[in-house]
Write a protein that holds these residues in place. Structure first.
Motif, PDB file in Angstrom:
ATOM      1  N   TRP A 122       0.826  -1.212   0.000  1.00 31.38           N
ATOM      2  CA  TRP A 122       0.000   0.000   0.000  1.00 31.38           C
ATOM      3  C   TRP A 122       0.858   1.259   0.000  1.00 31.38           C
ATOM      4  CZ3 TRP A 122      -0.893   4.087   3.467  1.00 31.38           C
ATOM      5  CH2 TRP A 122      -1.931   4.957   3.062  1.00 31.38           C
ATOM      6  N   LYS A 123       1.959   1.249   0.743  1.00 30.38           N
ATOM      7  CA  LYS A 123       2.839   2.417   0.760  1.00 30.38           C
ATOM      8  C   LYS A 123       3.408   2.688  -0.634  1.00 30.38           C
ATOM      9  CE  LYS A 123       4.290   4.592   3.720  1.00 30.38           C
ATOM     10  NZ  LYS A 123       3.908   5.921   4.278  1.00 30.38           N
ATOM     11  N   VAL A 124       3.742   1.617  -1.362  1.00 31.48           N
ATOM     12  CA  VAL A 124       4.259   1.796  -2.716  1.00 31.48           C
ATOM     13  C   VAL A 124       3.140   2.288  -3.639  1.00 31.48           C
ATOM     14  CG1 VAL A 124       5.379   0.676  -4.676  1.00 31.48           C
ATOM     15  CG2 VAL A 124       6.037   0.055  -2.350  1.00 31.48           C
ATOM     16  N   LEU A 125       1.957   1.695  -3.524  1.00 35.94           N
ATOM     17  CA  LEU A 125       0.826   2.136  -4.344  1.00 35.94           C
ATOM     18  C   LEU A 125       0.498   3.601  -4.073  1.00 35.94           C
ATOM     19  CD1 LEU A 125      -1.570  -0.939  -4.035  1.00 35.94           C
ATOM     20  CD2 LEU A 125      -0.270  -0.247  -6.058  1.00 35.94           C
ATOM     21  N   GLN A 126       0.543   3.979  -2.808  1.00 30.37           N
ATOM     22  CA  GLN A 126       0.265   5.368  -2.438  1.00 30.37           C
ATOM     23  C   GLN A 126       1.268   6.316  -3.087  1.00 30.37           C
ATOM     24  OE1 GLN A 126       1.008   6.430   1.698  1.00 30.37           O
ATOM     25  NE2 GLN A 126      -0.895   7.607   1.786  1.00 30.37           N
ATOM     26  N   SER A 127       2.526   5.889  -3.141  1.00 33.94           N
ATOM     27  CA  SER A 127       3.554   6.739  -3.753  1.00 33.94           C
ATOM     28  C   SER A 127       3.375   6.831  -5.268  1.00 33.94           C
ATOM     29  CB  SER A 127       4.944   6.206  -3.414  1.00 33.94           C
ATOM     30  OG  SER A 127       5.242   5.035  -4.147  1.00 33.94           O
ATOM     31  N   MET A 128       2.834   5.770  -5.874  1.00 36.28           N
ATOM     32  CA  MET A 128       2.629   5.745  -7.328  1.00 36.28           C
ATOM     33  C   MET A 128       1.377   6.524  -7.722  1.00 36.28           C
ATOM     34  SD  MET A 128       3.373   1.658  -7.963  1.00 36.28           S
ATOM     35  CE  MET A 128       3.430   1.685  -9.740  1.00 36.28           C
ATOM     36  N   GLY A 129       0.332   6.424  -6.885  1.00 37.50           N
ATOM     37  CA  GLY A 129      -0.967   6.978  -7.262  1.00 37.50           C
ATOM     38  C   GLY A 129      -1.638   6.063  -8.281  1.00 37.50           C
TER      39      GLY A 129
END
Length: 435
Positions: free
Chosen positions: A314-321
């Motif tokens: 989720w942290k990576v997805l959040q950074s990607m948008g």
């Protein structure tokens, strides 16, 4: 983006009891799990058997991404990540994935932003331990012993492993380079004889994009025909679509979920192909009533998804948008497209006149028919002796004991490995007696 004909929304399913098996109807919420809603509120939470996170050796983490950026998981986030989680998955993850479904599919049964779900057919999204768990939970909630499951004649074999212990049997639908053939599905359903074959099927399972094993895409026109048949014969559809983002052309072919004005589609997605296979994060989107029943099951077996894996992803997805994730999907699809061209080129070099195949249009598999071969199993065994492993076709074909097909995975194979393997395969085929 495809927009469904919402004038047909009067057909929305109001109650799913007729689709649920006896076990699903008996399931109730787990009382202890229900108390988790108070975690993080102003109430003093003394109800859960939560280990003291101060005793855990991990306090924080920093992730190094392939593009050079770093993503940090701070101490507060890590405390949550190391604890038990919700059966539906991280609420933040579910919200993120629901918005992704809105952007990719614009599901007709998904309430507008800011409007909570209320109807039984309203779409919700839950996380599962991989896409396969979602499929297993749906089958285990719908099928009764003696029921039949509609599947393609070449399909994902693990589903057969799932339905056999349930006492269910597959009914196969013909498929070709454009996926499942709707006219054959129509023939099966219109001629169904319950006295001979048992109850009429109520569930269709398909892999519509990058078919496993065929590598084929179900066309939009065929999807419309399949959905129309589902309405006519009152079917639910499992849309197992882990390769959706790995289509080799854009725009993406609209999904069955995007056509679903009734609440008939249970869509199974995965982050395994784009983010991490080892994280085991899948997600199911579909009717609230069915998925809430599945959550009651997950409350006691096996409980929550992996909280640590969800936090990392989720942290990576959040950074990607969402836009960045969709762009990442396009980049990964391009990688597999180049690999698909390589596998087709290498097959043409060594196997022309010895085998037939259609170039993949999505996913990571080449489905190949060996000419003059009745059963590919002995060929595959000889290939292993030479030093390469492919999958014999019969395990993908529920109605067949023998099959001339093999499945080749090209996702991680080097050009050198493909060249060696297909060269060996050609040698074996040339040694075969003429039939």
């Amino acid at each position: 983006m495809y927009t469904a004909n919402l004038s047909q929304a009067s057909h929305r399913i109001n109650n799913y009891d007729n689709y649920s098996n006896k076990s699903a109807k008996r399931r109730r919420p787990a009382i202890l799990r229900g108390l988790q809603k108070y975690i993080g509120t102003d109430l003093l939470y003394l109800a859960g058997g939560l280990p003291n996170s101060e005793t855990f050796p991990i306090t924080a983490a920093q992730l190094q991404l392939r593009d050079g950026r770093t993503v940090a998981i701070d101490e507060n986030e890590m405390k949550v990540a190391l604890q038990y989680g919700n059966s539906c998955g991280s609420l933040k993850m579910c919200e993120w994935l629901t918005e992704l479904q809105r952007r990719l599919h614009d599901p007709p049964t998904l309430p507008p932003l800011g409007v909570s779900t209320s109807a039984n057919s309203d779409m919700i999204t839950i996380c599962t331990n991989g896409c396969t768990e979602g499929i297993s939970r749906i089958l285990g909630s719908v099928l009764e012993e003696g029921d039949s499951l509609l599947v393609e004649e070449s399909t994902y074999p693990t589903v057969m492993n799932m339905i056999e212990p349930l006492g269910c049997k597959p009914v196969t639908i013909k498929n070709d380079a454009d996926g499942l053939i709707p006219s054959d599905l129509s023939n099966i359903l219109s001629s169904w004889n319950e006295a001979v074959s048992g109850p009429r099927p109520k569930l269709l399972y398909c892999v519509p994009v990058g078919g496993n094993p065929t590598g084929a895409n179900l066309t939009l026109e065929r999807k419309k025909e399949v959905y129309a048949l589902a309405r006519k014969y009152d079917l639910l559809i499992i849309e197992d679509d882990p390769y959706y983002m790995l289509q080799f052309t854009r725009p993406l072919t609209p999904s069955l979920l995007s056509l679903d004005v009734d609440g008939r589609v249970l869509r199974c997605d995965s982050l395994s192909k784009l983010m991490s296979a080892g994280a085991r994060i899948g997600y199911v989107s579909g009717p609230k009533q069915i998925l809430e029943t599945i959550l009651h099951w997950k409350d006691s077996d096996p409980g929550s998804c992996n909280s640590l894996a969800q936090t990392i992803i989720w942290k990576v997805l959040q950074s990607m948008g969402h836009d960045g994730y969709i762009e990442h999907g396009r980049d990964v699809a391009n990688v597999y497209y180049e690999k698909s061209k390589r596998v087709s080129r290498t097959a043409e070099k060594h196997l022309k006149g010895l085998a037939e195949w259609s170039d993949p249009v999505a996913g990571m598999f080449l489905w190949m028919k060996l000419l003059g071969v009745e059963d590919s199993m002995p060929i595959c065994q000889k290939l292993i002796q030479k030093g390469a492993v492919v999958v014999q076709g019969h395990i993908f074909c529920p109605a067949s004991v023998k099959s001339p097909y093999i499945r080749v995975s090209y996702s991680y194979a080097s050009e050198e490995d493909l060249d060696k393997s297909f060269s060996w395969l050609a040698e074996i085929l040339k040694e075969q007696p003429t039939q």
